[in-house]
Scaffold this motif. Structure first.
Motif, short mmCIF file in Angstrom:
data_model
loop_
_atom_site.label_atom_id
_atom_site.label_comp_id
_atom_site.label_asym_id
_atom_site.label_seq_id
_atom_site.Cartn_x
_atom_site.Cartn_y
_atom_site.Cartn_z
N VAL A 187 0.86 -1.18 0.00
CA VAL A 187 0.00 0.00 0.00
C VAL A 187 0.89 1.23 0.00
N ASP A 188 0.41 2.31 -0.58
CA ASP A 188 1.20 3.55 -0.62
C ASP A 188 0.52 4.59 0.27
N PRO A 189 0.74 4.53 1.58
CA PRO A 189 0.06 5.48 2.47
C PRO A 189 0.52 6.92 2.25
N LEU A 190 1.77 7.12 1.83
CA LEU A 190 2.26 8.48 1.61
C LEU A 190 1.51 9.15 0.47
N ALA A 191 1.17 8.39 -0.57
CA ALA A 191 0.44 8.97 -1.69
C ALA A 191 -0.94 9.43 -1.23
N ILE A 192 -1.55 8.65 -0.34
CA ILE A 192 -2.86 9.04 0.17
C ILE A 192 -2.76 10.25 1.08
N LEU A 193 -1.75 10.25 1.96
CA LEU A 193 -1.61 11.35 2.90
C LEU A 193 -1.22 12.66 2.22
N LEU A 194 -0.37 12.57 1.22
CA LEU A 194 0.15 13.78 0.58
C LEU A 194 -0.56 14.15 -0.71
N GLY A 195 -1.37 13.23 -1.25
CA GLY A 195 -1.96 13.48 -2.55
C GLY A 195 -3.43 13.82 -2.53
N THR A 196 -4.07 13.77 -1.37
CA THR A 196 -5.50 14.08 -1.30
C THR A 196 -5.75 15.07 -0.17
N PRO A 197 -6.81 15.90 -0.32
CA PRO A 197 -7.11 16.86 0.76
C PRO A 197 -7.41 16.17 2.09
N TRP A 198 -8.17 15.07 2.04
CA TRP A 198 -8.47 14.37 3.28
C TRP A 198 -7.20 13.77 3.89
#
Length: 263
Positions: A220-231
């Motif tokens: 899983v790429d948690p950094l992409a989710i944390l840094l790539g989306t407003p939420w």
């Protein structure tokens, strides 16, 4: 990703395995010398200095607050020398030989205590009150008050009490040393009790990073989710804020508990 996970896990293991600051074993009782009247005490005191106190110095340097255990031993040694028949002038001369003659910072004592011993020795040599010399030297030797300076002030008070009341100074210092031993034991007990909460704070601080590493290892790429989306950014900001707030709050609670017995 595996390399990053290994680095994070290694760092966390080091932080969790490191002993909490100030939780090392304290210098324990050496009061047997204070209970004997043997006039040949100086060689024994020198042996104590050479064999025990270097270890105490290294351990005391690890703490955030300077240990006063060496000062407890100094008071015990003063009482022992008095019971051995030392005169006031000879008393401070011999304690100076044990501590002050080897440098400004010796055996866990601060440079301020070395200066205090020098002032007491000089006053005793010319026959002036040692308690007055100690009080005059306190502001310059200890610009910032701490437990070590408090012990010196109370030692001066013991000298005055013995002189005014006629009570043997050796008995007064023996009781004073017993009180300091109780304080040292209470401090050691507090540090031992706080070792668990300190380790828990460190564990909870590093758990989010461990979670990120575990997510990367699972693909899983948690950094992409944390840094790539407003939420994700909002969750990251909230997580950092709560982690910092929890760390500060926990540190404040631990500091308050550690200083609960300090007056």
């Amino acid at each position: 990703m595996i390399l990053l996970l290994a680095m994070v896990l290694g760092l966390a293991a080091v932080l969790l395995a490191r002993p909490p600051r100030g939780a090392a074993a304290r210098l324990r009782r050496t009061g047997n010398a204070g209970r004997t009247g043997n006039p040949g005490l100086l060689p024994a005191l020198l042996t104590l200095r050479a064999g025990i106190f270097p270890l105490a110095s290294r351990r005391a340097a690890k703490g955030s607050r300077q240990s006063a255990a060496p000062m407890t031993v100094v008071v015990q040694q003063l009482a022992a020398l008095l019971k051995g028949g030392r005169t006031p002038a000879r008393l401070w001369e011999e304690i100076w030989l044990v501590y002050g003659s080897s440098g400004s910072r010796t055996d866990g004592l601060s440079a301020g205590s070395g200066a205090m011993m020098g002032s007491a020795r000089a006053a005793a040599a010319v026959g002036t009150p040692v308690s007055d010399a100690i009080r005059r030297s306190l502001p310059s030797a200890f610009p910032r008050r701490n437990r070590e300076s408090r012990i010196w002030a109370e030692l001066a008070a013991c000298l005055d009490v013995a002189e005014a009341s006629g009570c043997p100074l050796a008995d007064v210092l023996t009781r004073f040393a017993a009180q300091l031993e109780v304080e040292d034991d209470a401090d050691a007990a507090r540090q031992t009790a706080l070792a668990g909460p300190k380790a828990t704070v460190s564990l909870l601080t590093w758990l989010p990073l461990l979670g990120l590493g575990l997510g990367m290892a699972l693909g899983v790429d948690p950094l992409a989710i944390l840094l790539g989306t407003p939420w994700g950014l909002a969750a990251l900001a909230a997580g950092i804020g709560l982690t910092v707030a929890g760390r500060l709050w926990s540190a404040r609670l631990v500091a308050a508990a550690a200083g609960a017995g300090v007056t």
